[in-house]
Write an enzyme that holds these catalytic residues in place. Structure first.
Site, PDB file in Angstrom:
ATOM      1  CG  ASP A  83      56.690  72.235   7.369  1.00 61.31           C
ATOM      2  OD1 ASP A  83      56.892  72.781   6.268  1.00 61.31           O
ATOM      3  OD2 ASP A  83      55.648  72.397   8.027  1.00 61.31           O
ATOM      4  N   GLY A  84      60.130  69.142   7.965  1.00 60.09           N
ATOM      5  CA  GLY A  84      61.350  68.646   8.601  1.00 60.09           C
ATOM      6  C   GLY A  84      62.536  68.692   7.664  1.00 60.09           C
ATOM      7  CB  THR A 203      52.596  78.184  12.921  1.00 56.39           C
ATOM      8  OG1 THR A 203      53.812  78.109  12.175  1.00 56.39           O
ATOM      9  CG2 THR A 203      52.083  79.617  12.896  1.00 56.39           C
ATOM     10  CE1 TYR A 205      54.653  69.682  21.738  1.00 60.45           C
ATOM     11  CE2 TYR A 205      57.041  69.563  21.839  1.00 60.45           C
ATOM     12  CZ  TYR A 205      55.807  69.186  22.324  1.00 60.45           C
ATOM     13  OH  TYR A 205      55.712  68.319  23.369  1.00 60.45           O
ATOM     14  CG  LEU A 207      49.197  76.695  16.976  1.00 63.63           C
ATOM     15  CD1 LEU A 207      48.680  78.012  17.526  1.00 63.63           C
ATOM     16  CD2 LEU A 207      49.074  76.665  15.456  1.00 63.63           C
TER      17      LEU A 207
END
Length: 310
Positions: A83-84, A203, A205, A207
């Site tokens: 994701d990063g 969804t 940090y 979350l």
């Protein structure tokens, strides 16, 4: 209703030239070299032009072009990593209209579309126009110095976080909404920090800090305190066109601004951070069989059924 972001049909691929595919990646993934090799083989078989960013260029065939993103420079940007990696790639396309296809080489890959071993299938779907373009809103965070002058500005797809540097101590945060004469003070609270997230970042940090899950089709921003030192502070959902101003009230505490978990800066005493909707959305590639809720069930075990089906 799937809860996915506003989507539209794919744009027609060019007929007067080869389809150009940009490739970005994160070298720390051990599978990267193998996936790049398979991409090159697929490109030869389908007459695609691959253009590589500087991190991936050493793995590309000799003489490959270096990627410089601009409007129309590529027809698709493929992100190889987690994701990063996808977040960084997507930020680079803001305002350019280039769709981003995330290929997951990591663990979770919540935002990515397919795993690394399905890269050829994903590209075949793309070439046939069998995909959707999800438009995700961004945030723009601007540092405002004590004298009122503007500092650096950052674009976020997931979130903007204001938090303490160094030792694990709480900070006294001030939060207001609006601008100019319409600026309204929400209040102050003590916490480890505060997160302002997009629906995409709800969804992430936010979350984990107790924030709500927001479907990407809802245009809003979410303000979530990190470990607040009171039971009265709860996450706040605001319209996407609002402006949020964050300030740490103790000039002796060093604060840090972090954007999408990687970029940012240390703040000077009395600096404020203004967060507003970014001027440009980004476009993520999604395939018809995928939905926001199916991804929640698969990757976050949300509302998953028990073995007996109940």
């Amino acid at each position: 209703m799937t809860g996915d972001a506003s989507s539209d049909s794919p744009s027609p691929l060019p007929t007067d030239r080869r389809v150009r595919v940009g490739v970005v990646g994160q070298p720390r993934y051990i599978d990267l070299e193998g996936v790049v090799h398979r991409l090159n083989q697929f490109a030869r078989e389908h007459d695609l032009e691959l253009i590589f960013d500087e991190e991936v260029l050493p793995l590309a065939p000799e003489g490959s072009a270096a990627l410089e993103l601009s409007a129309g420079s590529v027809d698709l940007l493929v992100s190889l990593g987690g994701d990063g990696t996808l977040l960084a790639a997507a930020r680079g396309t803001a305002g350019l209209g280039i769709p981003v296809l995330g290929i997951n080489l990591g663990h979770l890959g919540f935002l990515t579309s397919v795993a690394g071993d399905h890269v050829e299938v994903a590209l075949e779907h793309f070439l046939r126009g069998e995909y959707l373009r999800d438009h995700r809103l961004t945030l723009e965070a601007t540092v405002i110095h004590a004298d009122g002058s503007e500092g650096a500005t950052y674009v976020a797809l997931n979130d903007v976080v204001l938090h303490k540097a160094g030792a694990a101590r709480v900070a006294r945060m001030d939060l207001s909404v609006g601008s100019g004469t319409n600026r309204d003070e929400v209040g102050s609270f003590t916490a480890d920090g505060v997160i302002v997230s997009t629906p995409t970042g709800s969804t992430a940090y936010s979350l984990s800090a107790g924030g709500p899950i927001i479907t990407p089709s809802v245009e809003c921003m979410v303000v979530t305190a990190i470990s607040p030192h009171t039971l009265a502070v709860r996450p706040l959902v605001l319209p996407a066109d609002e402006r949020v101003t964050l300030r740490e009230l103790s000039a002796s505490d060093e604060m840090v601004l972090t954007v999408d978990g990687v970029v940012g800066q240390s703040l000077e005493p009395a600096d404020a951070v203004v967060v507003a909707r970014g001027p440009h959305d980004v476009t993520l590639v999604r395939f018809p069989e995928q939905s926001f809720f199916s991804t929640l069930r698969k990757k976050l075990n949300w509302a998953i059924k028990s073995p007996d089906g109940r």
